[in-house]
Design a protein around this motif. Structure first.
Motif, short mmCIF file in Angstrom:
data_model
loop_
_atom_site.label_atom_id
_atom_site.label_comp_id
_atom_site.label_asym_id
_atom_site.label_seq_id
_atom_site.Cartn_x
_atom_site.Cartn_y
_atom_site.Cartn_z
N ARG A 23 -17.30 18.40 2.56
CA ARG A 23 -16.17 19.15 3.12
C ARG A 23 -16.55 20.61 3.31
O ARG A 23 -16.20 21.23 4.32
N ALA A 24 -17.26 21.19 2.36
CA ALA A 24 -17.70 22.58 2.49
C ALA A 24 -18.56 22.75 3.74
O ALA A 24 -18.37 23.71 4.50
N ALA A 25 -19.47 21.82 3.97
CA ALA A 25 -20.33 21.88 5.16
C ALA A 25 -19.50 21.78 6.44
O ALA A 25 -19.77 22.49 7.42
N GLN A 26 -18.49 20.94 6.43
CA GLN A 26 -17.62 20.81 7.61
C GLN A 26 -16.87 22.11 7.89
O GLN A 26 -16.76 22.54 9.04
N VAL A 27 -16.36 22.74 6.84
CA VAL A 27 -15.64 24.00 7.00
C VAL A 27 -16.60 25.09 7.49
O VAL A 27 -16.26 25.89 8.37
N MET A 28 -17.81 25.13 6.93
CA MET A 28 -18.80 26.11 7.38
C MET A 28 -19.09 25.93 8.87
O MET A 28 -19.18 26.91 9.62
N GLU A 29 -19.24 24.69 9.28
CA GLU A 29 -19.54 24.41 10.69
C GLU A 29 -18.36 24.84 11.56
O GLU A 29 -18.54 25.49 12.60
N MET A 30 -17.16 24.52 11.14
CA MET A 30 -15.96 24.86 11.90
C MET A 30 -15.81 26.39 12.06
O MET A 30 -15.46 26.89 13.12
N LEU A 31 -16.11 27.12 10.98
CA LEU A 31 -15.96 28.58 10.98
C LEU A 31 -17.21 29.31 11.46
O LEU A 31 -17.19 30.53 11.62
N ASP A 32 -18.31 28.56 11.63
CA ASP A 32 -19.60 29.14 12.02
C ASP A 32 -20.05 30.19 11.01
O ASP A 32 -20.39 31.32 11.35
N VAL A 33 -20.04 29.80 9.72
CA VAL A 33 -20.48 30.67 8.64
C VAL A 33 -21.47 29.91 7.76
O VAL A 33 -21.56 28.70 7.81
N GLY A 34 -22.19 30.65 6.94
CA GLY A 34 -23.16 30.05 6.05
C GLY A 34 -22.79 30.09 4.59
O GLY A 34 -23.58 29.70 3.73
N ALA A 35 -21.57 30.58 4.30
CA ALA A 35 -21.13 30.68 2.91
C ALA A 35 -19.61 30.63 2.86
O ALA A 35 -18.93 31.11 3.77
N LEU A 36 -19.12 30.05 1.77
CA LEU A 36 -17.68 29.98 1.54
C LEU A 36 -17.37 30.40 0.11
O LEU A 36 -17.98 29.89 -0.83
N PRO A 37 -16.41 31.29 -0.06
CA PRO A 37 -15.93 31.56 -1.41
C PRO A 37 -15.27 30.30 -1.96
O PRO A 37 -14.72 29.48 -1.21
N VAL A 38 -15.32 30.15 -3.27
CA VAL A 38 -14.76 28.98 -3.95
C VAL A 38 -13.68 29.48 -4.92
O VAL A 38 -13.92 30.43 -5.67
N SER A 39 -12.51 28.82 -4.89
CA SER A 39 -11.43 29.22 -5.77
C SER A 39 -11.21 28.19 -6.87
O SER A 39 -11.51 27.01 -6.71
N ASP A 40 -10.65 28.67 -7.97
CA ASP A 40 -10.29 27.75 -9.05
C ASP A 40 -8.87 27.24 -8.85
O ASP A 40 -8.23 27.53 -7.83
#
Length: 142
Positions: A23-40
């Protein structure tokens, strides 16, 4: 005075620590970014997952990205900067911790990310040179 919010890439999104790396990879692809902050579970920053993390810490080790969560890859103390922080504070934080991406927070909400590319695009050459030297130089012994 240039502030963090002036050089950040706005509209950053995060994923929860329970999201899979697929899912993280899908969101990265959708947003065209290479990193995502992660929340608790309390919507607080608990780390960052990068495309490189997914490749090196998951795929290269034969793990299944559909089963490994973002939270499993988060390491260390997450770093962030307030949106109203001076750009020198941004550079100091990134240099001190040798990080290439920095979440920007305003009123306890994620509002953007600052990456190396943002620094290069927005700052004068002398600040860029100092920044890249600090980020890419070998750590020294103290």
């Amino acid at each position: 005075m240039t502030k963090a919010k002036d050089i950040m890439h706005p509209g950053a999104q995060w994923i929860t620590r329970d999201e899979t790396l697929s899912r993280a990879a899908q969101v990265m692809e959708m947003l065209d970014v290479g990193a995502l902050p992660v929340s608790d579970e309390n919507s607080r920053l608990c780390g960052i997952v990068t495309d490189r993390d997914i490749v090196v810490k998951c795929l290269a080790r034969g793990r299944d990205p559909a089963k490994v969560t973002a939270g499993e890859l988060c390491e260390g103390t997450p770093r962030w900067i307030d949106a109203d922080a001076d750009v020198q504070e941004v550079l100091n934080e990134m240099e001190r911790h040798r990080i290439r991406r920095l979440p920007v927070v305003e009123n306890k909400r994620l509002v953007g990310m600052i990456s190396e590319a943002d620094v290069v695009r927005q700052l004068p050459d002398d600040q860029v040179a100092e920044f890249t030297s600090a980020i890419y130089s070998s750590p020294t012994s103290t």
